[in-house]
Design a protein around this motif. Structure first.
Motif: not given
Length: 354
Positions: A97-104
């Motif tokens: 997964l790409n956790p930075s997709d959730a932004g802040f």
């Protein structure tokens, strides 16, 4: 199927580039339990290819049986509950997964969702590895809070969960995380290595390659193997048989940035700034990373500038790149750089020509 996927190495033994790293990874898996790993290096260098090959080495063919899910989690954020939607790729033994997709909201991903995934032990090991692997992409884009939470997860669940972290720059990953991983630097391939891969693909496809043609593609690729293979396939679609002086087409987005640079140089006004903002939005919507847009825009502007202005423009590009990394909305900082450049250039023109 695109050549970049068709000829992607399936195993560590097949890796034409980074053979030494591939063999070391193979030994690592054979000798002991896999530690936490941090793969870092420039885009297009082959990080994801090595990670996928490593998963196959550890878990065998089951690593290929991947399903894509769009899941929504309800996360308790103090006084309220928020919904976080995230795309995951998972097999029986690993989750990507790409956790930075959730932004802040990335810290909630790490605190709740990754913790939940890490808690669940593998379903049926049958004498195989008694741990699962979490592959986290773009960890260099995670906030400090998320990285601190990730460190605690790494420590708490290390008995039955291994993390493979992937990023372009390790300098933005905290020392606490780096020290808990085996750091694997993936250098950009050399032009000679890229030429060998292109010649290999040409041979497999039964193509006649003019002398020096693969070298010209490699030179234009900026040492990105993915980009070189995509350019090679584009040339094949546009014109075959190849000619020795055949043009290597630039990426569409690079031409678009070049147009933006020309627009900025022609006119410095609020109206032109508004038009440029629309074009920048379009690039961002097409998933071109903002740091790459800024870097390319600077490159195009410097080609058109007098020497006395270059130092000042570079200074402001670095300033807004730093601000962009700290902030959330990249468009604000890209637009601010364009406005600053217009101000500097307009003042220069007035001083020079009155």
């Amino acid at each position: 199927m695109l050549w970049v996927d068709k000829y992607r190495p399936k195993t560590l033994d097949q890796a034409m580039v980074h053979q030494d790293i591939a063999q070391n990874l193979k030994k690592l898996v054979a000798e002991q339990d896999c530690p936490h790993l941090l793969f870092y290096g420039p885009s297009g260098s082959g990080k994801k290819t090595l990670i996928i090959a490593l998963l196959r080495q550890i878990f065998g063919p089951s690593a290929d049986k991947v399903k894509v899910e769009n899941r929504t989690w309800k996360v308790d954020a103090g006084s309220r509950t928020i919904d976080i939607e995230l795309t995951t790729l998972s097999s029986t033994n690993h989750i990507e997964l790409n956790p930075s997709d959730a932004g802040f909201q990335d810290r909630y991903i790490v605190q709740e969702i990754i913790k939940e995934m890490a808690k669940n032990r593998p379903i049926d090991t049958k004498g195989k590895k008694g741990y699962k692997i979490l592959v986290l992409n773009e960890v260099d884009k995670l906030s400090r809070e998320a990285q601190h939470s990730l460190r605690r997860t790494m420590e708490k669940y290390s008995a039955y969960c291994r993390l493979i972290l992937c990023c372009n720059s390790s300098s933005k990953v905290t020392e606490a995380i780096r020290s808990r991983c085996l750091n694997v630097r993936i250098n950009a391939p050399t032009e000679e290595q890229i030429v060998k891969v292109l010649e290999f693909i040409g041979k497999k496809e039964g193509l006649q390659l003019p002398s020096g043609f693969p070298a010209r593609i490699a030179e234009k690729s900026n040492r990105s193997l993915r980009r070189a293979i995509l350019s090679f396939e584009t040339c094949h679609v546009q014109q075959y048989p190849f000619t020795s002086n055949q043009a290597i087409p630039p990426m569409d987005w690079e031409e678009y940035v070049s147009e933006i640079a020309s627009d900025i140089m022609k006119e410095q006004s609020p109206k032109r700034l508004y038009q440029v903002r629309q074009k920048l939005y379009e690039l961002l919507l097409n998933c071109i990373p903002p740091e790459i847009i800024l870097k390319r825009l600077l490159f195009e502007l410097l080609k058109k500038l007098d020497a006395e202005l270059k130092h000042e423009v570079c200074h402001w590009a670095a300033y807004y790149e730093h601000r962009m990394r700290l902030g959330q909305k990249a468009i604000f900082h890209l637009e601010a750089f364009v406005a600053k450049f217009m101000s500097i250039y307009k003042a220069f023109l007035i001083a020079a020509f009155g």
